[in-house]
Motif scaffolding. Structure first.
Motif, PDB file in Angstrom:
ATOM      1  N   GLY A 197      39.510  44.402  37.481  1.00  0.00           N
ATOM      2  CA  GLY A 197      38.743  43.498  37.655  1.00  0.00           C
ATOM      3  C   GLY A 197      37.917  44.206  38.677  1.00  0.00           C
ATOM      4  N   HIS A 198      37.339  43.041  39.691  1.00  0.00           N
ATOM      5  CA  HIS A 198      35.575  44.066  40.627  1.00  0.00           C
ATOM      6  C   HIS A 198      37.113  43.783  41.711  1.00  0.00           C
ATOM      7  N   VAL A 199      36.265  44.547  42.692  1.00  0.00           N
ATOM      8  CA  VAL A 199      36.199  43.949  44.197  1.00  0.00           C
ATOM      9  C   VAL A 199      35.496  44.347  45.578  1.00  0.00           C
ATOM     10  N   ASP A 200      35.366  43.122  45.898  1.00  0.00           N
ATOM     11  CA  ASP A 200      34.482  43.765  47.389  1.00  0.00           C
ATOM     12  C   ASP A 200      34.696  43.499  48.590  1.00  0.00           C
ATOM     13  N   ASP A 218      37.393  40.380  48.489  1.00  0.00           N
ATOM     14  CA  ASP A 218      37.797  39.419  47.389  1.00  0.00           C
ATOM     15  C   ASP A 218      37.975  40.529  46.527  1.00  0.00           C
ATOM     16  N   VAL A 219      38.501  40.010  45.297  1.00  0.00           N
ATOM     17  CA  VAL A 219      38.494  40.470  43.825  1.00  0.00           C
ATOM     18  C   VAL A 219      38.467  39.282  42.713  1.00  0.00           C
ATOM     19  N   TRP A 220      38.287  39.873  42.267  1.00  0.00           N
ATOM     20  CA  TRP A 220      37.790  38.992  40.818  1.00  0.00           C
ATOM     21  C   TRP A 220      37.134  39.452  39.740  1.00  0.00           C
ATOM     22  N   ASP A 221      37.908  38.366  38.870  1.00  0.00           N
ATOM     23  CA  ASP A 221      37.391  39.025  37.590  1.00  0.00           C
ATOM     24  C   ASP A 221      36.888  37.602  36.860  1.00  0.00           C
ATOM     25  N   THR A 222      36.559  37.639  34.575  1.00  0.00           N
ATOM     26  CA  THR A 222      36.751  36.776  34.159  1.00  0.00           C
ATOM     27  C   THR A 222      37.186  37.391  32.887  1.00  0.00           C
ATOM     28  N   SER A 223      38.219  36.512  32.795  1.00  0.00           N
ATOM     29  CA  SER A 223      38.623  36.743  30.904  1.00  0.00           C
ATOM     30  C   SER A 223      38.332  36.637  30.042  1.00  0.00           C
ATOM     31  N   LYS A 259      44.984  47.349  45.605  1.00  0.00           N
ATOM     32  CA  LYS A 259      45.572  46.730  43.892  1.00  0.00           C
ATOM     33  C   LYS A 259      46.649  45.490  44.093  1.00  0.00           C
ATOM     34  N   GLU A 260      47.070  45.491  44.806  1.00  0.00           N
ATOM     35  CA  GLU A 260      48.596  44.568  44.571  1.00  0.00           C
ATOM     36  C   GLU A 260      47.521  42.843  45.024  1.00  0.00           C
ATOM     37  N   ARG A 261      46.276  42.873  45.464  1.00  0.00           N
ATOM     38  CA  ARG A 261      45.713  41.807  45.160  1.00  0.00           C
ATOM     39  C   ARG A 261      44.904  41.966  43.437  1.00  0.00           C
ATOM     40  N   LEU A 262      44.942  42.860  42.776  1.00  0.00           N
ATOM     41  CA  LEU A 262      43.847  43.130  41.592  1.00  0.00           C
ATOM     42  C   LEU A 262      45.244  42.573  40.406  1.00  0.00           C
ATOM     43  N   ALA A 263      46.436  43.149  41.539  1.00  0.00           N
ATOM     44  CA  ALA A 263      48.022  42.873  40.289  1.00  0.00           C
ATOM     45  C   ALA A 263      48.017  41.180  40.550  1.00  0.00           C
ATOM     46  N   ARG A 264      47.890  40.504  41.089  1.00  0.00           N
ATOM     47  CA  ARG A 264      47.921  39.327  41.643  1.00  0.00           C
ATOM     48  C   ARG A 264      46.608  38.165  40.715  1.00  0.00           C
ATOM     49  N   LEU A 265      45.539  38.749  41.119  1.00  0.00           N
ATOM     50  CA  LEU A 265      44.499  38.188  40.130  1.00  0.00           C
ATOM     51  C   LEU A 265      44.820  37.812  38.804  1.00  0.00           C
ATOM     52  N   ASN A 266      45.240  39.118  37.902  1.00  0.00           N
ATOM     53  CA  ASN A 266      45.505  39.458  36.477  1.00  0.00           C
ATOM     54  C   ASN A 266      46.263  38.775  36.516  1.00  0.00           C
ATOM     55  N   ALA A 267      47.539  38.337  36.736  1.00  0.00           N
ATOM     56  CA  ALA A 267      48.657  36.929  37.146  1.00  0.00           C
ATOM     57  C   ALA A 267      48.454  35.724  36.831  1.00  0.00           C
ATOM     58  N   VAL A 268      46.913  35.576  37.810  1.00  0.00           N
ATOM     59  CA  VAL A 268      46.629  34.339  38.261  1.00  0.00           C
ATOM     60  C   VAL A 268      45.470  33.681  37.306  1.00  0.00           C
ATOM     61  N   ILE A 269      44.647  34.897  36.839  1.00  0.00           N
ATOM     62  CA  ILE A 269      44.378  34.779  35.539  1.00  0.00           C
ATOM     63  C   ILE A 269      45.269  33.890  33.878  1.00  0.00           C
ATOM     64  N   GLY A 270      46.031  34.835  33.952  1.00  0.00           N
ATOM     65  CA  GLY A 270      47.340  34.546  33.084  1.00  0.00           C
ATOM     66  C   GLY A 270      47.604  33.173  32.955  1.00  0.00           C
ATOM     67  N   GLU A 271      47.932  32.766  34.135  1.00  0.00           N
ATOM     68  CA  GLU A 271      48.597  31.471  34.217  1.00  0.00           C
ATOM     69  C   GLU A 271      47.635  30.073  34.335  1.00  0.00           C
ATOM     70  N   VAL A 272      46.471  30.561  34.793  1.00  0.00           N
ATOM     71  CA  VAL A 272      45.038  29.196  33.880  1.00  0.00           C
ATOM     72  C   VAL A 272      44.908  29.959  32.494  1.00  0.00           C
ATOM     73  N   GLU A 273      44.735  30.553  32.135  1.00  0.00           N
ATOM     74  CA  GLU A 273      44.939  30.777  30.854  1.00  0.00           C
ATOM     75  C   GLU A 273      46.201  30.336  30.307  1.00  0.00           C
ATOM     76  N   ALA A 274      47.212  30.525  30.635  1.00  0.00           N
ATOM     77  CA  ALA A 274      48.852  29.597  29.887  1.00  0.00           C
ATOM     78  C   ALA A 274      47.711  27.726  30.246  1.00  0.00           C
ATOM     79  N   ARG A 275      47.539  27.474  31.557  1.00  0.00           N
ATOM     80  CA  ARG A 275      47.490  26.197  30.762  1.00  0.00           C
ATOM     81  C   ARG A 275      46.696  25.324  30.659  1.00  0.00           C
ATOM     82  N   LEU A 276      45.525  26.403  29.710  1.00  0.00           N
ATOM     83  CA  LEU A 276      44.464  25.685  29.397  1.00  0.00           C
ATOM     84  C   LEU A 276      44.802  25.395  28.414  1.00  0.00           C
ATOM     85  N   MET A 277      45.911  26.515  27.688  1.00  0.00           N
ATOM     86  CA  MET A 277      46.361  26.768  26.108  1.00  0.00           C
ATOM     87  C   MET A 277      47.513  25.470  25.737  1.00  0.00           C
ATOM     88  N   GLU A 278      47.731  25.090  26.471  1.00  0.00           N
ATOM     89  CA  GLU A 278      48.942  24.320  26.382  1.00  0.00           C
ATOM     90  C   GLU A 278      47.908  22.327  25.214  1.00  0.00           C
TER      91      GLU A 278
END
Length: 160
Positions: A54-57, A68-73, A141-160
């Protein structure tokens, strides 16, 4: 940073944000990031890092660093060969994201649908005290790991 009676000076001179951010860029580079100072979209000095995770600002805030950590899947529904069905699923995702955000995300977290990349974008914001400057690489690094977990959670909700 100068030391004060309690270990670290409580107030920082932030009249030159670029000078305050240069040591942050050095700490992030030492942590393995490709970090550089730049002006952001709002003409503020920031440290930017682009990684596979992801990206770090990092910007200077009133009482510390704004991290800020952010990314788009990209391409969440691209496996769907039926273009009409894929577009309908993307439209449903755009409509569903505000409700998912209310139920899943914390106040300092944002989610959006990226039209260009056809996927979910997430931003996590936090404040890091000036005294923790030398820890900002670990925190990022910790925030990037959390970011990717959140993206995964959001995507899982969208795939339900």
């Amino acid at each position: 940073m100068t030391q004060g009676a309690n270990g670290w000076e409580a107030r920082r001179d932030v009249s030159d944000p670029r000078a305050v951010l240069e040591p942050v860029a050095a700490v992030l580079r030492a942590a393995g990031f490709y970090a550089y100072t730049t002006l952001d979209a709002e003409n503020r000095w920031s440290v930017a890092c682009d990684t596979d995770e992801g990206h770090v600002d990092v910007r200077v805030g009133d009482d510390g660093y704004e991290l800020d950590v952010w990314d788009t899947s990209p391409g969440l529904f691209m496996d769907d060969e039926n273009e009409r069905r894929r577009e309908a699923r993307e439209r449903l995702a755009r409509v569903s994201l505000p409700a998912i955000a209310r139920g899943l995300l914390e106040p300092a977290q944002d989610v959006w649908w990226d039209e260009g990349l056809h996927g979910v974008g997430v931003r996590l914001r936090c404040q890091v005290p000036f005294a923790l400057r030398d820890e900002i690489g670990r925190i990022a690094k910790e925030r990037l790991a959390r970011l990717n977990a959140v993206i995964g959670e959001v995507e899982a909700r969208l795939m339900e």
